[in-house]
Design a protein around this motif. Structure first.
Motif, short mmCIF file in Angstrom:
data_model
loop_
_atom_site.label_atom_id
_atom_site.label_comp_id
_atom_site.label_asym_id
_atom_site.label_seq_id
_atom_site.Cartn_x
_atom_site.Cartn_y
_atom_site.Cartn_z
N GLY A 88 -1.52 53.13 157.50
CA GLY A 88 -2.28 54.53 158.55
C GLY A 88 -2.67 53.25 159.73
O GLY A 88 -3.49 52.95 160.47
N TYR A 89 -2.02 55.02 160.60
CA TYR A 89 -1.92 54.60 162.25
C TYR A 89 -3.36 54.20 162.70
O TYR A 89 -3.48 53.99 163.81
CB TYR A 89 -1.42 55.71 162.86
N TYR A 90 -4.64 55.63 162.54
CA TYR A 90 -5.16 55.36 162.86
C TYR A 90 -6.50 54.39 161.98
O TYR A 90 -7.88 53.63 161.94
CB TYR A 90 -6.37 56.28 162.63
N HIS A 91 -6.01 53.93 161.04
CA HIS A 91 -6.98 52.83 159.90
C HIS A 91 -7.02 51.26 160.51
O HIS A 91 -6.56 51.21 161.11
CB HIS A 91 -6.50 53.01 158.98
N SER A 92 -8.48 50.97 160.82
CA SER A 92 -8.60 49.53 161.14
C SER A 92 -8.92 48.51 159.54
O SER A 92 -9.83 47.39 159.78
CB SER A 92 -9.39 49.02 161.76
N GLN A 93 -9.13 49.56 158.36
CA GLN A 93 -9.63 48.61 156.69
C GLN A 93 -8.38 48.72 155.53
O GLN A 93 -7.68 49.84 155.33
CB GLN A 93 -10.40 49.02 156.33
N VAL A 94 -8.24 47.97 155.38
CA VAL A 94 -7.70 47.76 153.88
C VAL A 94 -9.42 47.50 152.42
O VAL A 94 -9.51 46.46 153.02
CB VAL A 94 -6.11 46.29 153.56
N ALA A 95 -8.81 48.32 151.77
CA ALA A 95 -9.91 47.94 151.08
C ALA A 95 -9.25 48.06 149.90
O ALA A 95 -7.93 48.91 149.35
CB ALA A 95 -10.41 49.00 150.99
N VAL A 96 -9.76 47.46 148.65
CA VAL A 96 -9.27 47.11 147.20
C VAL A 96 -10.12 47.55 146.38
O VAL A 96 -11.25 46.60 146.41
CB VAL A 96 -8.59 45.65 147.28
N LEU A 97 -9.99 48.18 145.03
CA LEU A 97 -11.76 48.59 144.83
C LEU A 97 -10.98 48.14 143.20
O LEU A 97 -9.52 48.50 143.16
CB LEU A 97 -11.71 50.55 145.00
N PRO A 98 -11.39 48.28 142.54
CA PRO A 98 -10.77 48.07 140.46
C PRO A 98 -10.74 49.53 139.88
O PRO A 98 -11.69 50.03 140.04
CB PRO A 98 -11.97 47.54 139.68
N GLU A 99 -9.21 48.99 140.07
CA GLU A 99 -9.28 50.48 138.97
C GLU A 99 -9.50 50.96 137.55
O GLU A 99 -10.17 49.48 136.99
CB GLU A 99 -7.34 50.58 139.05
N SER A 100 -10.25 51.41 137.21
CA SER A 100 -10.89 52.35 136.05
C SER A 100 -10.95 53.70 135.85
O SER A 100 -10.94 54.54 136.28
CB SER A 100 -12.74 51.61 136.11
N ASN A 101 -10.72 54.11 134.12
CA ASN A 101 -10.70 54.91 134.31
C ASN A 101 -11.40 55.50 132.44
O ASN A 101 -11.67 55.85 131.48
CB ASN A 101 -9.20 55.71 133.52
N LYS A 102 -12.18 53.92 132.47
CA LYS A 102 -13.00 53.80 130.94
C LYS A 102 -13.97 54.47 130.65
O LYS A 102 -14.90 54.60 131.34
CB LYS A 102 -13.21 52.39 130.25
N ARG A 103 -14.45 55.27 130.01
CA ARG A 103 -15.79 56.09 129.63
C ARG A 103 -16.71 55.37 128.60
O ARG A 103 -16.30 54.51 128.31
CB ARG A 103 -15.08 57.22 128.85
N GLU A 104 -18.06 55.47 129.15
CA GLU A 104 -18.74 54.63 128.52
C GLU A 104 -19.75 55.48 127.89
O GLU A 104 -20.18 56.17 127.63
CB GLU A 104 -20.09 53.90 129.66
N PHE A 105 -19.89 54.87 126.36
CA PHE A 105 -21.09 54.74 125.91
C PHE A 105 -22.27 55.57 126.20
O PHE A 105 -22.72 54.55 125.89
CB PHE A 105 -20.98 53.47 124.18
N LEU A 106 -22.54 56.91 125.68
CA LEU A 106 -23.57 56.80 125.72
C LEU A 106 -23.89 57.62 127.69
O LEU A 106 -24.98 57.91 127.89
CB LEU A 106 -24.90 56.32 125.41
N GLY A 107 -23.33 56.72 128.25
CA GLY A 107 -22.99 57.00 129.70
C GLY A 107 -24.31 57.53 129.99
O GLY A 107 -25.01 56.39 130.30
N TRP A 108 -25.21 58.15 131.16
CA TRP A 108 -25.92 58.75 131.74
C TRP A 108 -27.27 57.99 130.73
O TRP A 108 -28.84 57.68 131.53
CB TRP A 108 -25.90 59.67 132.47
N LEU A 109 -27.43 58.41 129.65
CA LEU A 109 -28.40 58.17 128.73
C LEU A 109 -28.67 56.36 128.99
O LEU A 109 -29.91 56.63 128.25
CB LEU A 109 -27.92 58.22 127.66
N MET A 110 -28.27 55.30 129.30
CA MET A 110 -28.61 54.48 129.17
C MET A 110 -29.30 54.14 130.29
O MET A 110 -29.06 54.72 131.56
CB MET A 110 -26.92 53.44 129.12
#
Length: 452
Positions: free
Chosen positions: A323-345
């Motif tokens: 990007g014209y004004y950007h000074s970073q390239v960031a790479v993140l792991p892609e994920s759409n997997k839901r976790e069992f019990l979620g916030w109850l853990m």
């Protein structure tokens, strides 16, 4: 020098931080520019496919102000031009011959000689070489209008965003260019000094040796390094007022150009993220393509690429240019997997801003975060999290609701003119309701501009 302590905010410790070693990656095959992504201009082409270009050749200009030009940062040939909806210029691809031929040579000036240049002559020189496009104004964060002069100019000399460029690495042998850039900004704005914001960890002696500056030393978590936060605490924007700002690297680049008489076509960025094997600082040609910057440094296949930082960056294909004004390239792991019990853990290994998980006990830990939203969209719930991470005298929830209601008068009264979407990135990050706060602020600013 003013000392300013910021208590509100949040530093996110992510895995994949860049090393402080600067690698060089300027021998690249091509660069890409994305004119339609530059806010506040109506780009018009000044080149065609198969045209031969050099560093400094005009590629396109702003139809609203044709004196604001955008240039090529390499020499070679125009390989392709992609048009989008309504013939918007989505992409200009340039095949780099790596000869670094320049379109034109310019006179060089010392820092002290810049004060003797005619103001209009200097403004025209910066516009012709594309440098004026890096000077922006608030409100609305668009390219500065050279006719409407600002009440002040700000430069943030540190960045608190995750994995941001370490600006201290840029200071070596750049004092003359730094001072030349400062003097040039003072000249074109008719101001006696500019505001420099530094961190308490910065090289204080270096900054104290500069002149035509008003120094401010900040201490605090992100977004303390954002220029919008600094403007708010030093010289707030009222209705009808303008403030200019510029990135530190672009300021130094202007100084390099004036000192040497040649366009500086490079910048230092960070390449960071957990999927990378060797995240680091990288010196590149402006507009380099993301996959050529990464250069097969990935450990995994399913990743999301961001031009910019993980909080405010633009989701990009790895075949896009930076990007014209950007000074970073960031790479993140892609994920759409839901976790069992979620916030109850118990969540010992799950990041939390609130007290949802036991991981709150490990505040110094580096975290592995991916693209999963971890929740669903719902109504705004006033838990006070937004206020905890926004160091501004603004009521964010009331402002967001006034924007959604399109109440112009209330938006103005709640301080919309002082806002920029990047300053609200942490509000989006910590929001329990998953409200896209940044995008709503952006929509509010566009509405105010259209009504103005």
């Amino acid at each position: 020098m003013n000392n300013i302590l910021i208590k509100k905010g949040l530093d996110i410790q992510l895995k994949g931080a860049p090393s402080n070693k600067i690698k060089e990656n300027t021998e690249i095959e091509k660069i890409k520019l994305h004119p339609s992504a530059i806010y506040g201009i109506k780009p018009k082409l000044a080149c065609s496919v198969n045209d031969e270009v050099k560093i400094g050749t005009e590629l396109f200009f702003d139809k609203v102000d044709p004196t604001v030009k955008f240039i090529s940062n390499c020499s070679g040939k125009i390989k392709n031009i992609k048009l989008g909806d309504r013939r918007a210029i989505d992409e200009i691809e340039i095949e780099n011959n790596n000869k670094n031929d320049h379109q034109k040579s310019y006179d060089n000036f010392t820092a002290s000689e810049i004060t003797n240049i005619d103001q209009i002559e200097l403004i025209n020189m910066l516009k012709e070489t594309g440098y004026w496009s890096y000077i922006r104004q608030r409100p609305f964060s668009k390219i500065a209008n050279s006719v409407n002069l600002p009440k002040s100019i700000f430069v943030s000399c540190f960045n608190t965003a995750p994995h941001a460029v370490n600006f201290d690495l840029l200071l070596d042998n750049n004092k003359e260019s730094f001072q030349a850039g400062i003097n040039a900004l003072c000249k074109v704005s008719s101001l006696n000094y500019i505001h420099l914001s530094i961190s308490k960890k910065s090289n204080l002696e270096f900054y104290k040796s500069l002149y035509n500056v008003d120094l401010h030393c900040f201490d605090g978590p992100h977004p303390t390094g954002n220029v919008g936060i600094q403007i708010h605490h030093i010289d707030p924007i009222n209705v009808g007022e303008l403030v200019w700002y510029i990135d530190l690297q672009d300021l130094i680049s202007i100084g390099n150009f004036l000192n040497q008489g040649k366009i500086d076509n490079t910048k230092v960025i960070t390449l960071s993220g957990e999927p990378l094997s060797s995240p680091s600082h990288v010196k590149i040609i402006k507009g380099s393509v993301i996959n050529k910057i990464i250069n097969e440094d990935l450990n995994t296949d399913n990743n999301r690429f961001l031009s910019g930082n993980v909080l405010t960056g633009k989701i990009s294909s790895n075949k896009d240019g930076l990007g014209y004004y950007h000074s970073q390239v960031a790479v993140l792991p892609e994920s759409n997997k839901r976790e069992f019990l979620g916030w109850l853990m118990p969540g010992l290994n799950k990041y939390t801003f609130s007290n949802t998980y036991l991981s709150k006990l490990f505040s110094k830990k580096e975290w592995s975060l991916n693209t999963f939203v971890n929740g669903s969209y719902r109504s705004i719930i006033p838990f006070g999290y937004w206020e905890d991470v926004l160091p501004m005298d603004i009521l964010p929830q009331y402002l967001i609701k006034s924007i959604l209601a399109e109440d112009i008068e209330e938006m103005e009264g709640l301080g919309i003119y002082e806002c920029d979407e990047e300053d609200f990135a942490l509000c989006s990050f910590v929001c329990q309701s998953k409200i896209p706060v940044q995008h709503i602020i952006k929509d509010g600013l566009r509405l105010m501009e259209s009504e103005g």
